[in-house]
Design a protein around this motif. Structure first.
Motif, PDB file in Angstrom:
ATOM      1  N   ALA A 185       0.807  -1.191   0.037  1.00  0.00           N
ATOM      2  CA  ALA A 185       0.136   0.186   0.146  1.00  0.00           C
ATOM      3  C   ALA A 185       0.688   1.247  -0.104  1.00  0.00           C
ATOM      4  CB  ALA A 185      -0.997  -0.108   1.173  1.00  0.00           C
ATOM      5  N   ALA A 186       1.965   1.303   0.513  1.00  0.00           N
ATOM      6  CA  ALA A 186       2.912   2.305   0.742  1.00  0.00           C
ATOM      7  C   ALA A 186       3.466   2.691  -0.588  1.00  0.00           C
ATOM      8  CB  ALA A 186       4.134   2.071   1.726  1.00  0.00           C
ATOM      9  N   ARG A 187       3.719   1.629  -1.184  1.00  0.00           N
ATOM     10  CA  ARG A 187       4.168   1.918  -2.794  1.00  0.00           C
ATOM     11  C   ARG A 187       2.911   2.650  -3.737  1.00  0.00           C
ATOM     12  NH1 ARG A 187       6.870  -2.889  -1.447  1.00  0.00           N
ATOM     13  NH2 ARG A 187       5.665  -4.220  -2.698  1.00  0.00           N
ATOM     14  N   HIS A 188       1.848   2.275  -3.208  1.00  0.00           N
ATOM     15  CA  HIS A 188       0.831   2.935  -4.000  1.00  0.00           C
ATOM     16  C   HIS A 188       0.292   4.357  -3.358  1.00  0.00           C
ATOM     17  CE1 HIS A 188       0.200  -1.034  -5.753  1.00  0.00           C
ATOM     18  NE2 HIS A 188      -0.466  -0.568  -6.725  1.00  0.00           N
ATOM     19  N   GLY A 189       1.063   4.695  -2.133  1.00  0.00           N
ATOM     20  CA  GLY A 189       0.486   5.840  -1.596  1.00  0.00           C
ATOM     21  C   GLY A 189      -0.808   5.746  -0.706  1.00  0.00           C
ATOM     22  N   VAL A 190      -1.153   4.755  -0.421  1.00  0.00           N
ATOM     23  CA  VAL A 190      -2.218   4.626   0.448  1.00  0.00           C
ATOM     24  C   VAL A 190      -2.213   4.214   1.963  1.00  0.00           C
ATOM     25  CG1 VAL A 190      -4.518   3.425   0.425  1.00  0.00           C
ATOM     26  CG2 VAL A 190      -3.347   3.711  -1.656  1.00  0.00           C
ATOM     27  N   PRO A 191      -2.818   5.345   2.749  1.00  0.00           N
ATOM     28  CA  PRO A 191      -2.703   4.598   4.190  1.00  0.00           C
ATOM     29  C   PRO A 191      -2.962   3.453   4.473  1.00  0.00           C
ATOM     30  CG  PRO A 191      -4.580   6.331   3.730  1.00  0.00           C
ATOM     31  CD  PRO A 191      -3.790   6.344   2.610  1.00  0.00           C
TER      32      PRO A 191
END
Length: 375
Positions: free
Chosen positions: A312-318
């Motif tokens: 998720a971090a690589r997709h910029g999602v919390p």
């Protein structure tokens, strides 16, 4: 708002699919118009097989195999539509839940039944075998599994060792001449959910032995026996698995498979994430809710929460994690991308209360998380 729900199961309480349903109910309470995407997850242990069977192109195969103490038990694995690939979950035949509390025998329990599942899959034509390990009842280094495939483990007199990890202290030789050609031709991958080495203070016996009923003295005995196993493996194959990350998974089963069959270790949660389409589901998401039964320092070592947080971090999602218990520090998880973590406990509760009421507690907690996100 688009919310992806990607949890592991809560062992002894809810399956990953049931966790998804409970969380989704809470999301809808707070945001009736929110779009939700449920992605049930697993990390290579129990529940991984079900994730594959929910995917397209897999069918279930049921058979009778040996349980950790050698008794017949109903077990299962998955075959691909073309029969060329198989997914075998160690917990199906060799898992700790198959034993009653009074039956725990960490010195003698073994993985022979899992080997029977693999042998059946290979006989049917599988040449790419994924072994999902985790939740094992023993500490035999996977020798039971390997015996079922035709490998012999003998003492100095040439006699076959009895089942279990403790007997490996007397190991003198490993003979793989009995391996069938189809087994030799197969590719083996091992889905691990931990990064522990085979032996030492963070090894299979020291860390996981007590969960299987081992006393401190028995854990030390098993560690010495697994060290002997690793020494003989190194002499026989040239492969050193003593300190290989993940080799200690499932009582050292990963180490045995790597050492004897040249199996490839893989992160179980990452394999499941790809299979279930989690990377695509994260595109355009506003929030990810993940979780597992217990969130602590070990969760950063390849568990579902760590894999989901990193993706998720690589997709910029919390990413918010919900767990039965949360025990810090969580610095490694936060470094991977975890935004916040919350425990289900809404006050003083017993473990039994948390287990029995996990569904309702998850729904209530998910509602509060989404309300906070909306605010």
């Amino acid at each position: 708002m688009r919310i992806v729900i990607a949890p592991d199961s809560f062992k002894g309480s809810l399956t990953a699919a049931e966790v998804c349903a409970a969380v989704e109910a809470g999301v809808k309470r707070a945001a009736p118009n929110a779009a939700t995407v449920a992605v049930p997850m697993a990390d290579g242990g129990e529940g991984t097989l079900d994730c594959f069977l929910r995917g397209a192109g897999w069918r279930e195969v049921r058979m009778t195999a040996a349980d950790p103490l050698g008794r017949p038990v109903a077990a299962r694995y998955a075959l691909s539509a073309d029969g060329r690939s198989a997914v075998v979950e160690l917990a199906s035949a060799s898992g700790l839940p198959l034993l009653a509390p009074g039956e725990l025998d960490p010195l003698r329990a073994d993985t022979y039944g899992t080997g029977e599942l693999i042998a059946d899959a290979v006989r049917r034509g599988a040449r790419d075998v994924l072994v999902c390990i985790g939740g094992s009842a023993g500490n035999d280094g996977g020798t039971g599994l390997l015996r079922a495939l035709g490998v012999r483990f003998t003492d100095a007199s040439g006699a076959d060792l009895p089942p279990g990890g403790a007997a490996l202290a007397r190991l003198a030789a490993i003979d793989d001449s009995g391996l069938a050609e189809e087994v030799r031709a197969a590719r083996f991958r091992v889905a691990c959910d931990v990064t522990n080495p085979l032996v030492g203070p963070r090894g299979a016996a020291a860390v996981f032995g007590p969960q299987k009923g081992a006393t401190p003295a028995q854990a030390a005995e098993l560690d010495a026996a697994l060290t002997r196993f690793a020494d003989v493996l190194a002499e026989r194959t040239g492969r050193r698995v003593h300190d290989l990350p993940g080799a200690g998974a499932a009582g050292g089963t990963c180490g045995g498979l790597v050492g004897v069959l040249d199996a490839e270790p893989a992160r179980g949660a990452e394999l499941v994430a790809d299979l279930m389409g989690l990377p695509a589901a994260l595109d355009g998401a506003d929030l990810v809710i993940t979780g597992e039964g217990r969130l602590d320092g070990q969760s950063a070592g390849g568990k579902v929460v760590s894999s989901v947080a990193g993706l998720a971090a690589r997709h910029g999602v919390p990413v918010v994690a919900l767990a039965g218990s949360v025990a810090g520090p969580l610095d490694e998880l936060r470094a991977l991308g975890l935004t916040a973590a919350f425990s289900l406990a809404d006050g003083p509760r017993t473990l039994a209360e948390l287990t029995e009421g996990a569904g309702a507690l998850l729904t209530a907690l998910a509602e509060e998380v989404v309300r906070l996100r909306l605010a």
